[in-house]
Scaffold this motif. Structure first.
Motif, PDB file in Angstrom:
ATOM      1  N   THR A 144       0.839  -1.207   0.000  1.00  0.00           N
ATOM      2  CA  THR A 144       0.000   0.000   0.000  1.00  0.00           C
ATOM      3  C   THR A 144       0.869   1.249   0.000  1.00  0.00           C
ATOM      4  OG1 THR A 144      -1.760  -1.121   1.232  1.00  0.00           O
ATOM      5  CG2 THR A 144      -1.797   1.280   1.236  1.00  0.00           C
ATOM      6  N   THR A 145       0.421   2.242  -0.765  1.00  0.00           N
ATOM      7  CA  THR A 145       1.050   3.560  -0.752  1.00  0.00           C
ATOM      8  C   THR A 145      -0.035   4.613  -0.545  1.00  0.00           C
ATOM      9  OG1 THR A 145       2.936   2.985  -2.155  1.00  0.00           O
ATOM     10  CG2 THR A 145       2.278   5.298  -2.132  1.00  0.00           C
ATOM     11  N   ARG A 146       0.216   5.533   0.386  1.00  0.00           N
ATOM     12  CA  ARG A 146      -0.711   6.643   0.641  1.00  0.00           C
ATOM     13  C   ARG A 146      -0.112   7.907   0.030  1.00  0.00           C
ATOM     14  NH1 ARG A 146      -4.133   6.071   5.190  1.00  0.00           N
ATOM     15  NH2 ARG A 146      -3.746   8.236   5.782  1.00  0.00           N
ATOM     16  N   VAL A 147      -0.885   8.543  -0.822  1.00  0.00           N
ATOM     17  CA  VAL A 147      -0.412   9.758  -1.500  1.00  0.00           C
ATOM     18  C   VAL A 147      -1.336  10.908  -1.137  1.00  0.00           C
ATOM     19  CG1 VAL A 147       0.040  10.881  -3.712  1.00  0.00           C
ATOM     20  CG2 VAL A 147       0.547   8.441  -3.417  1.00  0.00           C
ATOM     21  N   GLU A 148      -0.760  11.946  -0.524  1.00  0.00           N
ATOM     22  CA  GLU A 148      -1.532  13.162  -0.259  1.00  0.00           C
ATOM     23  C   GLU A 148      -1.267  14.118  -1.430  1.00  0.00           C
ATOM     24  OE1 GLU A 148      -2.463  15.700   3.608  1.00  0.00           O
ATOM     25  OE2 GLU A 148      -0.458  16.110   2.842  1.00  0.00           O
ATOM     26  N   LEU A 149      -2.313  14.383  -2.197  1.00  0.00           N
ATOM     27  CA  LEU A 149      -2.181  15.234  -3.381  1.00  0.00           C
ATOM     28  C   LEU A 149      -2.702  16.628  -3.063  1.00  0.00           C
ATOM     29  CD1 LEU A 149      -1.447  15.412  -6.400  1.00  0.00           C
ATOM     30  CD2 LEU A 149      -3.802  14.724  -6.920  1.00  0.00           C
ATOM     31  N   LEU A 150      -1.819  17.621  -3.118  1.00  0.00           N
ATOM     32  CA  LEU A 150      -2.204  19.007  -2.893  1.00  0.00           C
ATOM     33  C   LEU A 150      -2.731  19.605  -4.199  1.00  0.00           C
ATOM     34  CD1 LEU A 150       0.828  20.273  -0.769  1.00  0.00           C
ATOM     35  CD2 LEU A 150      -1.351  19.336   0.043  1.00  0.00           C
ATOM     36  N   ARG A 151      -3.652  20.553  -4.073  1.00  0.00           N
ATOM     37  CA  ARG A 151      -4.178  21.210  -5.273  1.00  0.00           C
ATOM     38  C   ARG A 151      -3.043  21.844  -6.071  1.00  0.00           C
ATOM     39  NH1 ARG A 151      -8.713  25.879  -4.926  1.00  0.00           N
ATOM     40  NH2 ARG A 151     -10.034  24.128  -4.241  1.00  0.00           N
ATOM     41  N   GLU A 152      -2.083  22.429  -5.380  1.00  0.00           N
ATOM     42  CA  GLU A 152      -0.950  23.061  -6.056  1.00  0.00           C
ATOM     43  C   GLU A 152      -0.179  22.037  -6.887  1.00  0.00           C
ATOM     44  OE1 GLU A 152       3.062  25.677  -4.917  1.00  0.00           O
ATOM     45  OE2 GLU A 152       1.719  24.930  -3.345  1.00  0.00           O
ATOM     46  N   LYS A 153       0.016  20.832  -6.352  1.00  0.00           N
ATOM     47  CA  LYS A 153       0.729  19.782  -7.081  1.00  0.00           C
ATOM     48  C   LYS A 153      -0.096  19.303  -8.277  1.00  0.00           C
ATOM     49  CE  LYS A 153       3.924  16.724  -7.897  1.00  0.00           C
ATOM     50  NZ  LYS A 153       5.253  17.133  -8.422  1.00  0.00           N
ATOM     51  N   PHE A 154      -1.405  19.182  -8.068  1.00  0.00           N
ATOM     52  CA  PHE A 154      -2.295  18.773  -9.159  1.00  0.00           C
ATOM     53  C   PHE A 154      -2.217  19.767 -10.313  1.00  0.00           C
ATOM     54  CE2 PHE A 154      -6.967  18.484 -10.569  1.00  0.00           C
ATOM     55  CZ  PHE A 154      -6.695  17.486 -11.498  1.00  0.00           C
ATOM     56  N   GLU A 155      -2.212  21.041  -9.994  1.00  0.00           N
ATOM     57  CA  GLU A 155      -2.120  22.069 -11.030  1.00  0.00           C
ATOM     58  C   GLU A 155      -0.767  22.016 -11.735  1.00  0.00           C
ATOM     59  OE1 GLU A 155      -3.079  25.677  -9.000  1.00  0.00           O
ATOM     60  OE2 GLU A 155      -5.232  25.217  -8.902  1.00  0.00           O
ATOM     61  N   GLU A 156       0.280  21.705 -10.979  1.00  0.00           N
ATOM     62  CA  GLU A 156       1.613  21.572 -11.577  1.00  0.00           C
ATOM     63  C   GLU A 156       1.654  20.385 -12.549  1.00  0.00           C
ATOM     64  OE1 GLU A 156       5.891  19.903 -10.055  1.00  0.00           O
ATOM     65  OE2 GLU A 156       4.823  21.269  -8.698  1.00  0.00           O
ATOM     66  N   LEU A 157       1.038  19.270 -12.152  1.00  0.00           N
ATOM     67  CA  LEU A 157       1.026  18.066 -12.997  1.00  0.00           C
ATOM     68  C   LEU A 157       0.281  18.279 -14.308  1.00  0.00           C
ATOM     69  CD1 LEU A 157       0.250  15.319 -10.297  1.00  0.00           C
ATOM     70  CD2 LEU A 157       2.428  15.631 -11.508  1.00  0.00           C
ATOM     71  N   THR A 158      -0.680  19.185 -14.290  1.00  0.00           N
ATOM     72  CA  THR A 158      -1.569  19.352 -15.452  1.00  0.00           C
ATOM     73  C   THR A 158      -1.356  20.681 -16.173  1.00  0.00           C
ATOM     74  OG1 THR A 158      -3.301  20.196 -13.960  1.00  0.00           O
ATOM     75  CG2 THR A 158      -3.342  17.846 -14.465  1.00  0.00           C
ATOM     76  N   THR A 159      -0.210  21.304 -15.959  1.00  0.00           N
ATOM     77  CA  THR A 159       0.086  22.589 -16.598  1.00  0.00           C
ATOM     78  C   THR A 159      -0.034  22.510 -18.114  1.00  0.00           C
ATOM     79  OG1 THR A 159       1.571  23.238 -14.808  1.00  0.00           O
ATOM     80  CG2 THR A 159       1.843  24.379 -16.895  1.00  0.00           C
ATOM     81  N   ASP A 160       0.464  21.416 -18.695  1.00  0.00           N
ATOM     82  CA  ASP A 160       0.435  21.293 -20.150  1.00  0.00           C
ATOM     83  C   ASP A 160      -0.989  21.191 -20.686  1.00  0.00           C
ATOM     84  OD1 ASP A 160       0.296  18.745 -18.863  1.00  0.00           O
ATOM     85  OD2 ASP A 160       0.722  17.761 -20.774  1.00  0.00           O
ATOM     86  N   LEU A 161      -1.876  20.535 -19.937  1.00  0.00           N
ATOM     87  CA  LEU A 161      -3.269  20.413 -20.364  1.00  0.00           C
ATOM     88  C   LEU A 161      -3.953  21.775 -20.352  1.00  0.00           C
ATOM     89  CD1 LEU A 161      -4.322  17.201 -18.388  1.00  0.00           C
ATOM     90  CD2 LEU A 161      -3.414  17.360 -20.725  1.00  0.00           C
ATOM     91  N   LEU A 162      -3.697  22.533 -19.300  1.00  0.00           N
ATOM     92  CA  LEU A 162      -4.305  23.859 -19.193  1.00  0.00           C
ATOM     93  C   LEU A 162      -3.773  24.784 -20.284  1.00  0.00           C
ATOM     94  CD1 LEU A 162      -6.391  25.022 -17.213  1.00  0.00           C
ATOM     95  CD2 LEU A 162      -4.505  26.131 -16.020  1.00  0.00           C
ATOM     96  N   GLU A 163      -2.510  24.616 -20.630  1.00  0.00           N
ATOM     97  CA  GLU A 163      -1.931  25.448 -21.685  1.00  0.00           C
ATOM     98  C   GLU A 163      -2.583  25.138 -23.030  1.00  0.00           C
ATOM     99  OE1 GLU A 163       0.077  28.402 -23.409  1.00  0.00           O
ATOM    100  OE2 GLU A 163      -0.024  27.963 -21.244  1.00  0.00           O
ATOM    101  N   ARG A 164      -2.924  23.882 -23.266  1.00  0.00           N
ATOM    102  CA  ARG A 164      -3.637  23.531 -24.509  1.00  0.00           C
ATOM    103  C   ARG A 164      -4.997  24.226 -24.554  1.00  0.00           C
ATOM    104  NH1 ARG A 164      -3.173  17.071 -24.517  1.00  0.00           N
ATOM    105  NH2 ARG A 164      -4.649  17.248 -26.267  1.00  0.00           N
TER     106      ARG A 164
END
Length: 531
Positions: free
Chosen positions: A264-284
């Protein structure tokens, strides 16, 4: 007169609506009393379950589940199919099962037969994808009145109450699997498309996939194994990613627990990290917005209203991006992003019935007549869509280079019919090869177009009379209908010699089901119980 409905056949959710006796567009809830139905199909022998229950069972039996079918529309049965009980199902047949569920539930709710439908598609869908959608409607038992662009439907739902208040409306439609950006003009009695562009491989699913990939990477770093190797784990992670994305629209952090192979792995995803991961999608998304404004020859100051359509526009990063580039205040609740497209499709369905000579409008409820029909008996509003892609053919120029000649430019009002004349290039030329293309620019050199075949809709060899001099005229005619499907004919103008008249899709092997296959699919699907 059959009951007409409007349907938003979505990547992740589908919605059906009608015009009620008070003349108002209204969502029809499904048998589960939900206003939207997940576009998820589950097979169990001859029983097909569509919607919430299918989605809930995706974790337990992922091998029996089909999702995101809309992204496969327009593909041949060879390029995409799912096999259940030894039968291969095409994208049209799978979508038809969703439509049949909507139809059945609507008939129970309305207590009457539902026959006619307007079904929406992304504005940037190509010819084959539109034809596949119409096929799905036919297989499900609908008389498909029109395949309507989704942003046009959204603008219509908004604009019906805005007639006379001239506005230029910017529709940003980000759904589960597709993005459309469209500019519409709402005037006294018309809603007209001014510009549109889109990406039918960009939607909320791509944001989900970024989360899935990130969590899988965190798991692999900790345990040295890739959890995506297992279908059940992938399905679990996909549903958790959707939940995390939705949670991050309200909160600053979301917890995802990934379990695989006893680890098992527990991942706490911050909104800031989510936005960083999807920068390219938002740019499109951002690039597409600016492109459509440029194509319309407008600036943000010309825009009177911005409509956010599609569930993925609930993400704060999307709303903030639109605010930033437009420098305008946005009301994300101006329309319901999940429902507005189906409501607009229902309105268009009623408008189509009004213009149908076989329909007795006097049978319509008085409130419907008052709201939709003018004193002259015509609809109070007309909807004018534009061609969403250039349509043309390959010609030989004076330097004997093969180039693109555009017959119907992008944004030409549809329906339309355009004819043009061309000249033979050789003495006693026996034939002319006519290659019909979509989405290419004027005067592009054919040899410089990568993957040229992907732009080609069809071809025809036109046999010419014998003994023609160089420069003999050939006429090519393009007819483009409301569904934005194309018919092409060609003939020699020299004499009464041989001519070719053809539908482009009869010249090549169509990627979608042909008429006979659609009829067979209607019969085959009757053997299935859909609930």
């Amino acid at each position: 007169m059959g009951k007409v409905v409007g349907i938003d056949l979505g990547t992740t959710f589908s919605v059906i609506a009608h015009i009620n006796e008070h003349g108002q567009p209204e969502i029809i809830p499904n048998l589960e009393s939900d206003r939207i139905t997940p576009s998820v199909v589950m097979f169990e022998d001859n029983l097909v379950t569509v919607g919430k229950i299918a989605k809930q069972n995706a974790r337990a039996v992922p091998e029996q589940i089909v999702e995101f079918i809309k992204r496969e529309m327009g593909k041949s049965r060879t390029n995409f199919f799912r096999t259940f009980d030894e039968k291969d199902y095409s994208p049209e047949e799978l979508s038809a099962l969703i439509l049949r569920k909507l139809k059945q539930d609507a008939q129970i709710y309305l207590n009457e037969e539902v026959s006619d439908a307007v079904i929406t598609v992304p504005a940037y869908f190509h010819d084959a994808e539109r034809e596949a959608t119409r096929n799905a409607g036919k297989i499900a038992g609908f008389n498909v009145l029109q395949v309507l662009n989704e942003p046009t439907a959204a603008a219509l739902a908004y604009g019906m109450d805005q007639l006379g208040n001239n506005q230029i409306v910017f529709v940003f439609d980000l759904g589960g699997g597709t993005l459309d950006v469209t500019i519409m003009q709402v005037s006294d009695s018309e809603i007209q498309m001014l510009a549109t562009n889109g990406d039918h491989r960009l939607g909320g699913k791509d944001w989900d996939d970024k989360i899935i990939t990130y969590v899988a990477e965190m798991f692999e770093i900790e345990h040295g194994e890739n959890p995506l190797d297992d279908l059940h784990t992938y399905q679990d992670l996909q549903l958790d990613a959707i939940g995390a994305k939705e949670s991050l629209s309200q909160r600053q952090r979301a917890l995802i627990v990934c379990g695989y192979n006893g680890k098992t792995t527990r991942v706490e995803l911050l909104r800031e990290k989510f936005e960083e991961l999807t920068t390219d999608l938002l740019e499109r998304c951002r690039t597409l917005c600016e492109l459509v404004l440029s194509e319309a020859e407008l600036s943000w100051t010309d825009i009177d209203k911005i409509l956010l359509v599609g569930g993925s526009t609930r993400m704060p990063m999307v709303q903030e991006m639109i605010r930033t580039i437009s420098d305008k205040e946005i009301n994300p609740h101006e329309v319901n992003p999940d429902e507005v497209v189906a409501l607009g499709a229902a309105i268009q369905g009623t408008l189509r019935q009004i213009t149908d000579d076989s329909v007795d409008t006097q049978e319509m409820p008085e409130a419907v007549i008052e709201r939709f029909i003018g004193s002259d008996g015509a609809p109070k509003v007309t909807v004018t869509d534009g061609a969403t892609h250039n349509l043309g053919l390959v010609v030989l120029n004076s330097q004997r280079d093969y180039i693109i000649h555009v017959m119907i430019p992008k944004m030409t009002a549809v329906p339309c019919e355009i004819a043009d004349q061309f000249l033979t290039v050789d003495e006693n030329q026996p034939t002319v090869l006519i290659e019909v293309v979509q989405g290419l620019e004027q005067d592009q050199l054919k040899e410089h177009i990568p993957f040229f075949e992907e732009y080609k809709l069809g071809e025809c060899i036109l046999e010419l009379p014998m003994g023609l001099p160089q420069g003999s005229p050939i006429e090519v005619n393009y007819k483009y209908n409301l569904d934005q499907n194309l018919e092409v004919t060609a003939k020699s103008l020299t004499d009464d010699g041989p001519t070719a008249v053809f539908d482009i899709f009869s010249i090549i092997e169509r990627p979608t089901l042909n008429e006979e296959e659609v009829s067979q699919a209607q019969t085959d699907l009757q053997e299935l119980t859909v609930e």
